[in-house]
Design a protein around this motif. Structure first.
Motif, PDB file in Angstrom:
ATOM      1  N   LYS A   6       5.765  -4.117  -7.028  1.00 20.74           N
ATOM      2  CA  LYS A   6       6.594  -3.575  -5.937  1.00 20.74           C
ATOM      3  C   LYS A   6       5.980  -2.290  -5.398  1.00 20.74           C
ATOM      4  O   LYS A   6       5.512  -1.462  -6.185  1.00 20.74           O
ATOM      5  CB  LYS A   6       7.996  -3.275  -6.488  1.00 20.74           C
ATOM      6  N   ILE A   7       5.953  -2.145  -4.066  1.00 17.36           N
ATOM      7  CA  ILE A   7       5.597  -0.845  -3.471  1.00 17.36           C
ATOM      8  C   ILE A   7       6.605  -0.581  -2.363  1.00 17.36           C
ATOM      9  O   ILE A   7       6.957  -1.507  -1.632  1.00 17.36           O
ATOM     10  CB  ILE A   7       4.201  -0.872  -2.791  1.00 17.36           C
ATOM     11  N   SER A   8       7.020   0.673  -2.259  1.00 18.55           N
ATOM     12  CA  SER A   8       7.886   0.975  -1.120  1.00 18.55           C
ATOM     13  C   SER A   8       6.966   1.264   0.070  1.00 18.55           C
ATOM     14  O   SER A   8       5.785   1.616  -0.117  1.00 18.55           O
ATOM     15  CB  SER A   8       8.735   2.204  -1.432  1.00 18.55           C
ATOM     16  N   ARG A   9       7.495   1.137   1.277  1.00 15.57           N
ATOM     17  CA  ARG A   9       6.642   1.245   2.479  1.00 15.57           C
ATOM     18  C   ARG A   9       5.918   2.586   2.551  1.00 15.57           C
ATOM     19  O   ARG A   9       4.787   2.662   3.035  1.00 15.57           O
ATOM     20  CB  ARG A   9       7.457   1.002   3.738  1.00 15.57           C
TER      21      ARG A   9
ATOM     22  N   VAL B 185       2.395   2.878   0.635  1.00 15.70           N
ATOM     23  CA  VAL B 185       1.269   2.005   1.018  1.00 15.70           C
ATOM     24  C   VAL B 185      -0.019   2.830   1.133  1.00 15.70           C
ATOM     25  O   VAL B 185      -1.044   2.500   0.548  1.00 15.70           O
ATOM     26  CB  VAL B 185       1.562   1.288   2.369  1.00 15.70           C
TER      27      VAL B 185
ATOM     28  N   SER C 104      -1.317   3.836  -2.238  1.00 17.55           N
ATOM     29  CA  SER C 104      -1.930   2.718  -2.999  1.00 17.55           C
ATOM     30  C   SER C 104      -3.295   2.375  -2.424  1.00 17.55           C
ATOM     31  O   SER C 104      -4.233   2.054  -3.146  1.00 17.55           O
ATOM     32  CB  SER C 104      -1.045   1.472  -2.928  1.00 17.55           C
TER      33      SER C 104
ATOM     34  N   LEU D  74      -3.469  -4.173   2.821  1.00 18.84           N
ATOM     35  CA  LEU D  74      -2.456  -3.109   2.763  1.00 18.84           C
ATOM     36  C   LEU D  74      -2.311  -2.451   4.146  1.00 18.84           C
ATOM     37  O   LEU D  74      -1.214  -2.135   4.591  1.00 18.84           O
ATOM     38  CB  LEU D  74      -2.852  -2.079   1.700  1.00 18.84           C
TER      39      LEU D  74
ATOM     40  N   ARG E  36       9.705  -7.243   5.416  1.00 18.82           N
ATOM     41  CA  ARG E  36       9.193  -7.467   4.058  1.00 18.82           C
ATOM     42  C   ARG E  36       7.800  -8.096   4.130  1.00 18.82           C
ATOM     43  O   ARG E  36       7.589  -9.036   4.891  1.00 18.82           O
ATOM     44  CB  ARG E  36      10.152  -8.452   3.375  1.00 18.82           C
TER      45      ARG E  36
ATOM     46  N   THR F 229       2.726  -8.930  -4.850  1.00 22.07           N
ATOM     47  CA  THR F 229       3.087  -7.538  -4.553  1.00 22.07           C
ATOM     48  C   THR F 229       4.029  -7.522  -3.356  1.00 22.07           C
ATOM     49  O   THR F 229       3.637  -7.907  -2.256  1.00 22.07           O
ATOM     50  CB  THR F 229       1.818  -6.709  -4.237  1.00 22.07           C
TER      51      THR F 229
ATOM     52  N   ILE G  96       6.206  -5.565  -0.648  1.00 22.87           N
ATOM     53  CA  ILE G  96       6.207  -4.258   0.008  1.00 22.87           C
ATOM     54  C   ILE G  96       7.365  -4.228   1.003  1.00 22.87           C
ATOM     55  O   ILE G  96       7.420  -5.073   1.907  1.00 22.87           O
ATOM     56  CB  ILE G  96       4.872  -3.997   0.748  1.00 22.87           C
TER      57      ILE G  96
END
Lengths: 55, 264, 264, 55
Positions: free
Chosen positions: B205-208, B211, B214, B227, B240, B261, B263
């Motif tokens: 999981k990544i929150s916006r 990004v 990451s 990404l 999403r 993943t 996001i």
């Protein structure tokens, strides 16, 4: 081996192993230059191409 | 509306992929073809040339001859193979490249700045660029009349010449243009890996707003572009994005269920 | 409405052809690619195999592997090259194969009856057939929204598989489906020749009821199929068919002015 | 070398140089047959494929 900076006119030293299309920076004005030819050594402003995608 | 990008790397089972995606109704597909293009180029004695940009991104040097092979694989072999498989599943697919109806239009780069043999150089004769406009009217025209668009590079420059573009970003721009809720990018990697060698190091999981972080921390090469695409999609209103694996059974359904993943 | 078929034989100047056709507004193009396909097949070590039917017609043996190369050349290289050239001339071309949106749908032949080494034989594994339905709604949808269809084989079977079809007959069926006034078939021959060796023996005019006669009297090989196409077009309401040369400047305009074999 | 006509059961003579997939006609009932195999010699009705186009 040196050539004139087309932007500020100063003398730009080319490295011994310089190759055509190599990118150099003018020590004086810092502009990006491209080696257009080696004999005679000639420099021009490098195209403005911002870095991004292209697969 | 669901937008799916499936890559063109080796080992993807397109039958399993099409079987799964065909069970969904409202979608647009963008596909790649890099593995097949590498093979054809080599078989024809023109092995592909990859160049590295100053920021470390590798991309295919796309001169005119490569563009011809590019059309043969992307718009010819891969696109019509996928259209045929969807037709057999009752999905009325229509295959289009970015050239067709100026579906994906943008600017051709004048020259590339690359690093080669340790030197920074200008490289010309490369026909690649960035998309600035999606012809969403053409997509709506097809969707509203029961057709399912199956899209492929190349795109078209404002001067009307074919340009190679990044498929993941193309998918993101289509998703934004269509106002899609979900963008799924499937490839031969399970998602963003903390350690590229260790499949178990999957970031689930990544929150916006993570990004950017990451991208700089983990992502290398192609994953960085995925990404960037995800970031652009979310910024453009997509709710999403899932980066998942294209291999194995029901890859689309697994991604929709959060495998890979996510996001948001 | 003008329907134009341009062949894929060697020596056609597609720039001159596109320059000329782009000066007309209301047209649909169908194109071939046989020469390029022969070259690619040979370069990849799979030289093309031509078989002769019992009635003496030669056709390309189209197994699954040939179909892949077929899509690469027809739907990939040739189609997108023509779309790109039209886009540069301000014509908003959209390239489609018969697979796309089931544009050209028909029946795959179960087997071929051929003559080989003097023996009559059954040959299976050939993916070719005949078109029975043109999706004219899709053509109208595109035309009414400012797009110019640029069409190519293959067609699609009722089972959803790709089938190789005769391009000249495909053009005739599109002309009938669209209610076109004129069908122009351009190739590497100036028209119907009484004596195939003598370009001066051009038949300049045939009335529609002499088509059958000319087919049996003069026409050989490919020209026979062009005449069959012309006959079908006229029977389907097309007012005028011209068989002309695709080479040299302004081939479309010259054909419209009656240069070649005019059939009315 | 001969085989049975699947249509009328009569004996059909195969030519010396018969090959697989060759088309033969039954002398008695005139139906089109296909040589399915040579050992043992076997015939079946040839597919009904009317002659027309196909590039």
């Amino acid at each position: 081996m040196s050539a004139e900076c087309p932007e500020c006119g100063s003398k730009v030293e080319l490295p011994e192993d310089a190759v055509e299309n190599e990118i150099l920076e003018c020590a004086l004005c810092g502009v990006e230059l491209e080696v257009i030819s080696l004999s005679p050594p000639t420099l021009e402003l490098a195209p403005e191409e911002k870095e991004d995608w292209g697969e | 509306m669901l937008v799916v990008k499936v890559g063109g790397s080796k080992g993807i089972d397109y039958d399993a992929f099409v079987d799964d995606l065909a069970s969904y109704k409202d979608f647009v597909l963008i596909h790649g073809g890099s593995h097949e293009l590498n093979e054809l180029s080599t078989r024809l004695g023109r092995p592909p040339r990859f160049v590295t940009s100053i920021s470390g991104q590798t991309s295919r040097y796309t001169d005119l001859e490569t563009l011809e092979l590019f059309n043969m694989i992307y718009a010819g072999k891969m696109n019509k193979m996928l259209v045929e498989k969807f037709q057999q599943k009752g999905i009325n697919a229509v295959g289009l490249s970015g050239l067709d109806g100026r579906l994906a239009e943008g600017r051709q780069k004048e020259a590339l700045k690359i690093v080669e043999d340790g030197k920074k150089k200008i490289l010309r004769g490369d026909h690649s660029g960035t998309i600035e406009r999606i012809n969403v009217q053409l997509l709506h025209l097809l969707l509203e009349n029961g057709y399912t668009p199956v899209l492929t590079p190349p795109a078209i420059s404002f001067e009307g010449t074919a340009i190679n573009i990044d498929g993941d970003r193309f998918a993101a721009q289509v998703a934004v243009a269509l106002g899609a809720e979900t963008l799924i990018i499937l490839s031969n990697v399970p998602g963003l890996l903390r350690d590229i060698e260790d499949p178990a190091s999957l970031v689930q999981k990544i929150s916006r707003d993570e990004v950017e972080l990451s991208m700089n921390q983990f992502a290398k090469g192609r994953m960085k572009k995925k990404l960037m695409g995800a970031g652009e999609a979310l910024a453009g209103g997509v709710r999403r994005v899932v980066l998942g694996s294209a291999t194995g059974p029901s890859p689309v359904t697994r991604a929709l269920q959060g495998e890979g993943t996510v996001i948001e």
